[in-house]
Each structure stands twice: as structure tokens, then as C-alpha cells.
Design a protein around this motif. Structure first.
Motif, PDB file in Angstrom:
ATOM      1  N   UNK A  30       8.284  -1.756   1.211  1.00  0.00           N
ATOM      2  CA  UNK A  30       8.385  -1.666  -0.260  1.00  0.00           C
ATOM      3  C   UNK A  30       7.507  -0.615  -0.763  1.00  0.00           C
ATOM      4  N   UNK A  31       8.003   0.170  -1.597  1.00  0.00           N
ATOM      5  CA  UNK A  31       7.089   0.799  -2.362  1.00  0.00           C
ATOM      6  C   UNK A  31       6.053   0.058  -3.197  1.00  0.00           C
ATOM      7  N   UNK A  32       4.699   0.311  -2.778  1.00  0.00           N
ATOM      8  CA  UNK A  32       3.722  -0.581  -3.149  1.00  0.00           C
ATOM      9  C   UNK A  32       2.786  -0.042  -3.842  1.00  0.00           C
ATOM     10  N   UNK A  33       2.553  -0.601  -5.304  1.00  0.00           N
ATOM     11  CA  UNK A  33       1.320  -0.246  -6.113  1.00  0.00           C
ATOM     12  C   UNK A  33       0.531  -1.178  -6.428  1.00  0.00           C
ATOM     13  N   UNK A  34      -0.727  -0.604  -6.407  1.00  0.00           N
ATOM     14  CA  UNK A  34      -2.030  -1.609  -6.383  1.00  0.00           C
ATOM     15  C   UNK A  34      -2.652  -1.231  -7.788  1.00  0.00           C
ATOM     16  N   UNK A  35      -2.928  -2.113  -8.692  1.00  0.00           N
ATOM     17  CA  UNK A  35      -3.705  -1.988  -9.887  1.00  0.00           C
ATOM     18  C   UNK A  35      -5.129  -1.582  -9.368  1.00  0.00           C
ATOM     19  N   UNK A  51     -11.683   0.016   0.035  1.00  0.00           N
ATOM     20  CA  UNK A  51     -10.456  -0.776   0.275  1.00  0.00           C
ATOM     21  C   UNK A  51      -9.118  -0.388  -0.289  1.00  0.00           C
ATOM     22  N   UNK A  52      -9.348   0.067  -1.595  1.00  0.00           N
ATOM     23  CA  UNK A  52      -8.134   0.851  -2.389  1.00  0.00           C
ATOM     24  C   UNK A  52      -7.995   1.967  -1.596  1.00  0.00           C
ATOM     25  N   UNK A  53      -9.107   3.040  -1.291  1.00  0.00           N
ATOM     26  CA  UNK A  53      -8.312   3.882  -0.463  1.00  0.00           C
ATOM     27  C   UNK A  53      -7.860   3.847   0.773  1.00  0.00           C
ATOM     28  N   UNK A  54      -8.307   2.822   1.421  1.00  0.00           N
ATOM     29  CA  UNK A  54      -7.406   2.400   2.366  1.00  0.00           C
ATOM     30  C   UNK A  54      -6.157   1.780   2.587  1.00  0.00           C
ATOM     31  N   UNK A  55      -5.788   1.402   1.310  1.00  0.00           N
ATOM     32  CA  UNK A  55      -4.357   1.182   0.875  1.00  0.00           C
ATOM     33  C   UNK A  55      -3.720   2.374   0.907  1.00  0.00           C
ATOM     34  N   UNK A  56      -4.373   3.356   0.214  1.00  0.00           N
ATOM     35  CA  UNK A  56      -3.931   4.576  -0.197  1.00  0.00           C
ATOM     36  C   UNK A  56      -3.431   5.303   1.013  1.00  0.00           C
ATOM     37  N   UNK A  57      -4.255   5.262   2.066  1.00  0.00           N
ATOM     38  CA  UNK A  57      -4.127   6.055   3.440  1.00  0.00           C
ATOM     39  C   UNK A  57      -2.736   5.344   4.188  1.00  0.00           C
ATOM     40  N   UNK A  58      -2.596   4.094   3.869  1.00  0.00           N
ATOM     41  CA  UNK A  58      -1.564   3.393   4.232  1.00  0.00           C
ATOM     42  C   UNK A  58      -0.037   3.459   3.573  1.00  0.00           C
ATOM     43  N   UNK A  59      -0.112   4.372   2.396  1.00  0.00           N
ATOM     44  CA  UNK A  59       1.040   4.302   1.838  1.00  0.00           C
ATOM     45  C   UNK A  59       1.371   4.110   0.319  1.00  0.00           C
ATOM     46  N   UNK A  60       0.136   3.137  -0.041  1.00  0.00           N
ATOM     47  CA  UNK A  60       0.318   2.431  -1.241  1.00  0.00           C
ATOM     48  C   UNK A  60      -0.114   3.479  -2.156  1.00  0.00           C
ATOM     49  N   UNK A  61       0.419   3.393  -3.655  1.00  0.00           N
ATOM     50  CA  UNK A  61       0.115   4.047  -4.625  1.00  0.00           C
ATOM     51  C   UNK A  61      -0.997   3.296  -5.646  1.00  0.00           C
ATOM     52  N   UNK A  62      -1.918   4.023  -5.836  1.00  0.00           N
ATOM     53  CA  UNK A  62      -3.066   3.324  -6.664  1.00  0.00           C
ATOM     54  C   UNK A  62      -2.758   3.779  -8.240  1.00  0.00           C
TER      55      UNK A  62
END
Length: 316
Positions: A30-35, A51-62
Motif C-alpha cells: 500500500x502507498x503508506x503515509x505517516x502523519x 523512526x519516521x526517517x526509517x519509515x521514509x527509507x522503507x518507502x513511506x511518505x511523511x
């Protein structure tokens, strides 16, 4: 089933369940966005920022947004198809209940969300009207969120019906510790009340399965994989088999348990109340799944969930 993966916004993505929901959403494609809270609100919380930056590295959008800026919240919601709230319920009465109600208002204002999963992932709050006080308080508050969702005609799925394995299985259901005892274990009554304990990563996997599934539209999803339904006594027996020794068992009657709660502070009384409802009243299993409800392992038999002997093996 939908062929296009829904875009998902996770609110509370750095929290205990939130990080698992983010992981499961990304794993499912899923295209994943994190608030992400704006810089002044994050302050010097380096662990959450990393942790937020690690999500970004995995492909999530902040996506920057704040509960103190309603329009930013609405703008974040407009980016996606599905919103999943994972804010902790520990202090929901004092703070998070208001935030979650504000999120409901933002979803209503945005008008584009096709599914909302509020922050539950525990007991079915609709069945906890007789829960022991003050443990009942967070259930009543979460029912306010459910009412707001349904009054606003927001499409939903409620994922619930379990206890977190790390808080209940890993310690053989003992309060005040997170690791299993190796000599003596406190048994609640006869220890035979059935509970449902699941690895938190598996809870997240099942939750993500629901978001594009029409079978879970405006329904409650109960998590009842067969090998996660255990009694405290069975859990102790699994542990005894793994460590190769018998534990001394000390029985605590319901009456003595209630007496022991009187000297606890409010927060511990809330937690103890939940233990009472689970291990003395059997609140997770003392009912049949009914209308507008589904059971996860029947809908998604392909999920390879963690069995309790596998979960406990990491503590050996």
C-alpha cells in the motif's frame, strides 16, 4: 477484491501498534503515509524522528500535520483512501479521546475516506459495558469514538477481540513483569478461562488485510486464530514444556484479586480491571461472533500467524 492498493494514512505511526501497522501496510504494497508532527511539537524526541526517517527509507511518505491545526489534518486525510489511527489508549480519557474525535471530524470534513480503523486492537469495547471499574473508563471513551464515526457515516472496520501477547503471554499473564517466571506463577482462579493472545505484528497484518475487503465494510473484525485461543493454565504448560521444569502454582481467588486492587493507584487499577475481565470473566471468549461481525482467520486463512509456543520460545 480491489485491484488497486488503497493509499493509507497512519496516525500515531511511531507508537507501539503504529510502527507495526506501518510495516504491515508497506509489506502489503500500500502507498503508506505517516502523519508527522511539525518540528516544534516533535521537539527533541530523537527516537521518534529517527523512526519516521526509517519509515521514509522503507518507502513511506511523511505528511506534516498537527491536531492543533485542523486544516493540516484535513489536508493529510485528503491524500489517502484509508485512515488508521493507532494512538495509545493508555491515557485516552485525559487526552487521546479528544484527539481521536478531532480526527473523526477531519475525516468527515475531507469526505474522501473509504475506510477508517480507529485505535482499538484490544477488547471489543461494545461488549465491555459491565467491565470492572475503573477499567471500564477507556472502553466507554472508545464507544464515544465509535458513536462519532457512525453518526458521521464514515465507513469503518473495528479490529478487536484480543490481548497483546507481549503484555500477557510473554509473562504468563503475570502483572508487573514482561518476562515469564521460572519458579513460581500466580494463577487466576483455576486458570482455565480462555483468552485470545496474539503477536502484535500479526494483529497489524490482519488489520491491513481488511482495508480493501468489502466483507469487512462497516463491520467488526474479531481476531480468533485457533492456536491463539488459550487458557492461562495452557500457557503455563507450554512454558513448562519449553524450559523442562514444573513451576509452583499459587492460586489467587477472584475475591483476593479484588481486595489487592484497593491499594493500587488509578492507572494500575485500570490495568488490573482488564486482567480481571479477561482471566476471571473470560470477556474475550464468552460470546459468539454475531451479526455485522467477522472472524479474521476464517477470512484470511493464508496468514501464517504466530502460535503461542512459537511466541514463548523466544523467552527460553
Amino acid at each position: 477484491m480491489a485491484t488497486t492498493k488503497s493509499k493509507v494514512l497512519v496516525v500515531g505511526g511511531t507508537g507501539y501498534m503504529g510502527r507495526r501497522i506501518v510495516k504491515a501496510s508497506l509489506a502489503a504494497g500500500h502507498p503508506t503515509y505517516v502523519l508527522q508532527r511539525p518540528a516544534p511539537e516533535i521537539g527533541l524526541d530523537i527516537e521518534k524522528l529517527q523512526m519516521l526517517f526509517s519509515f521514509k527509507k522503507q518507502g513511506a511518505h511523511l505528511v506534516e500535520g498537527s491536531f492543533s491545526d485542523f486544516h493540516s489534518l484535513v489536508d493529510a486525510v485528503k491524500l489517502v483512501d484509508v485512515v488508521i489511527c493507532t494512538m495509545s489508549g493508555t491515557h485516552i480519557r485525559s487526552h487521546n479521546i479528544m484527539l481521536q474525535l478531532k480526527l473523526v471530524e477531519a475525516i468527515k470534513e475531507a469526505g474522501n475516506v473509504k475506510r477508517f480503523l480507529p485505535s482499538e486492537f484490544g477488547m471489543d469495547v461494545a461488549r465491555m459495558g459491565n467491565a470492572l471499574e475503573p477499567g471500564r473508563v477507556p472502553f466507554d471513551d472508545k464507544m464515544k469514538v465509535r458513536k462519532a464515526i457512525e453518526d458521521a457515516n464514515i465507513p469503518f472496520t473495528y479490529v478487536c477481540g484480543i490481548g497483546f501477547a507481549a503484555y500477557h503471554a510473554g509473562n504468563l499473564c503475570q502483572m508487573g513483569t514482561l518476562v515469564p517466571p521460572r519458579d513460581k506463577v500466580l494463577m487466576y482462579g483455576d486458570g482455565d478461562r480462555k483468552v485470545i493472545l496474539m503477536d502484535e505484528d500479526d494483529i497489524a497484518t490482519y488489520a491491513i488485510k481488511t482495508i480493501d475487503d468489502p466483507r469487512t465494510f462497516n463491520k467488526t473484525l474479531h481476531l480468533r486464530p485457533l492456536e491463539c485461543i488459550v487458557s492461562q493454565r495452557q500457557l503455563v504448560e507450554i512454558w513448562e514444556s519449553l524450559v523442562g521444569k514444573k513451576l509452583e502454582k499459587v492460586t489467587l481467588s477472584k475475591e483476593d484479586f479484588l481486595v489487592s486492587m484497593k491499594d493500587m493507584d488509578y492507572a494500575n487499577q485500570v490495568g488490573a480491571g482488564h486482567f480481571h475481565d479477561m482471566y476471571y470473566e473470560g470477556c474475550l471468549t464468552n460470546f459468539e461472533i454475531g451479526e455485522n461481525e467477522e472472524e479474521a482467520s476464517k477470512l484470511y486463512p493464508e496468514v501464517k500467524y504466530t502460535r503461542m509456543h512459537e511466541f514463548l520460545n523466544i523467552y527460553v
